[in-house]
Write a protein that holds these residues in place. Structure first.
Motif, PDB file in Angstrom:
ATOM      1  N   LYS A 129      -0.022   3.870  16.003  1.00 50.26           N
ATOM      2  CA  LYS A 129       0.325   5.243  15.623  1.00 50.26           C
ATOM      3  C   LYS A 129      -0.777   5.920  14.809  1.00 50.26           C
ATOM      4  O   LYS A 129      -0.513   6.822  14.010  1.00 50.26           O
ATOM      5  CB  LYS A 129       1.652   5.272  14.856  1.00 50.26           C
ATOM      6  N   LYS A 183       3.427   9.000  22.339  1.00 47.83           N
ATOM      7  CA  LYS A 183       4.319   9.976  21.714  1.00 47.83           C
ATOM      8  C   LYS A 183       5.732   9.864  22.285  1.00 47.83           C
ATOM      9  O   LYS A 183       6.726   9.926  21.549  1.00 47.83           O
ATOM     10  CB  LYS A 183       3.787  11.392  21.933  1.00 47.83           C
ATOM     11  N   ARG A 241       7.026   7.246  23.626  1.00 48.88           N
ATOM     12  CA  ARG A 241       7.567   5.957  23.186  1.00 48.88           C
ATOM     13  C   ARG A 241       8.261   6.099  21.830  1.00 48.88           C
ATOM     14  O   ARG A 241       9.245   5.405  21.542  1.00 48.88           O
ATOM     15  CB  ARG A 241       6.421   4.945  23.098  1.00 48.88           C
ATOM     16  N   GLY A 242       7.759   7.012  21.021  1.00 47.63           N
ATOM     17  CA  GLY A 242       8.352   7.245  19.713  1.00 47.63           C
ATOM     18  C   GLY A 242       9.316   8.420  19.703  1.00 47.63           C
ATOM     19  O   GLY A 242       9.691   8.902  18.628  1.00 47.63           O
ATOM     20  N   GLU A 270       8.783  11.415  20.351  1.00 48.75           N
ATOM     21  CA  GLU A 270       8.166  12.626  19.798  1.00 48.75           C
ATOM     22  C   GLU A 270       7.843  13.568  20.966  1.00 48.75           C
ATOM     23  O   GLU A 270       6.686  13.797  21.320  1.00 48.75           O
ATOM     24  CB  GLU A 270       6.907  12.257  19.015  1.00 48.75           C
TER      25      GLU A 270
END
Length: 229
Positions: free
Chosen positions: A6, A32, A34-35, A37
């Motif tokens: 990250k 992004k 994956r998170g 976001e």
């Protein structure tokens, strides 16, 4: 590596010092997504274009997969419309993303609509697409429909026959439906299809353990003849 950690600012710095490429932006978008976001991922689309790095099907597929995984199907469908408007045609993975999530939610009819669209567009389903349907039907206890799917797809796409039949046999075996698993392997062999060897071995061993050695011997004989032929 930087995206996994990250450390996005560092990842962007590396791009600035080396080169801005679509493939590099795809990694950023994947990370992004994956998170979860999603807004940041969408903003990267605009940045890509400013630097003449145009999105490709992989770029969209990363975002689509994450949206579906997050249950945001409406947004995913809207994104596909945007793709089409911009001239990016969905590929086999695009359709598989929707099919996979529909099958997991026991919405097999919805998944079939995507499959029909995919086929009518001249795209061949991937083996993982077939697996999603077979597991979806099986997990819903719709065993006959799982079987019918395997039979029908074996006619349309011969490349998938061995894998699909073997998967179906394996699922029956795992569920304790030993005789059904054995029957599917026998059917495969009669059609000249070679079963997945580990599946064949597991079914054979369990037939012996269950006191059905005669069926195990018969299966072994059929399998040996297929190999010798």
């Amino acid at each position: 590596m930087l995206c996994i950690l990250k450390a996005f600012d560092s990842a962007v710095f590396v791009m600035e010092e080396t080169a801005r490429r679509t493939s590099f932006y795809n990694v950023l978008i994947w990370a992004k997504c994956r998170g979860s976001e999603f807004q940041e991922a969408r903003e990267l689309f605009g940045e890509m274009r400013r630097f003449c790095c145009y999105p490709n099907s992989n770029t969209y597929n990363y975002l689509l997969g994450s949206l579906c995984k997050d249950g945001r199907i409406g947004e995913a469908c809207s994104l596909v419309e945007v793709m089409n408007e911009l001239g990016y045609m969905p590929d086999a993975i695009t359709f598989e993303i929707f099919i996979f999530h529909a099958c997991r939610q026991d919405r097999l009819d919805f998944a079939m609509e995507f499959l029909n669209q995919m086929i009518s567009g001249g795209l061949e389903p991937r083996l993982t697409t077939h697996a999603a349907f077979i597991k979806g039907y099986f997990n819903s206890n719709r065993f006959q429909e799982a079987y019918k799917y395997v039979v029908d797809m074996a006619v349309k796409y011969k490349y998938s026959a061995n894998v699909n039949y073997s998967l179906l046999a394996s699922l029956h075996h795992k569920k304790g439906k030993l005789l059904d698993a054995r029957d599917i392997l026998v059917l495969m062999i009669e059609k000249g299809l070679k079963p997945n060897f580990p599946v064949y071995v597991k079914v054979s061993k369990d037939l012996y353990k269950a006191g059905m050695s005669h069926l195990a011997v018969d299966l072994k004989s059929r399998f040996s003849k297929l190999n010798s032929g």
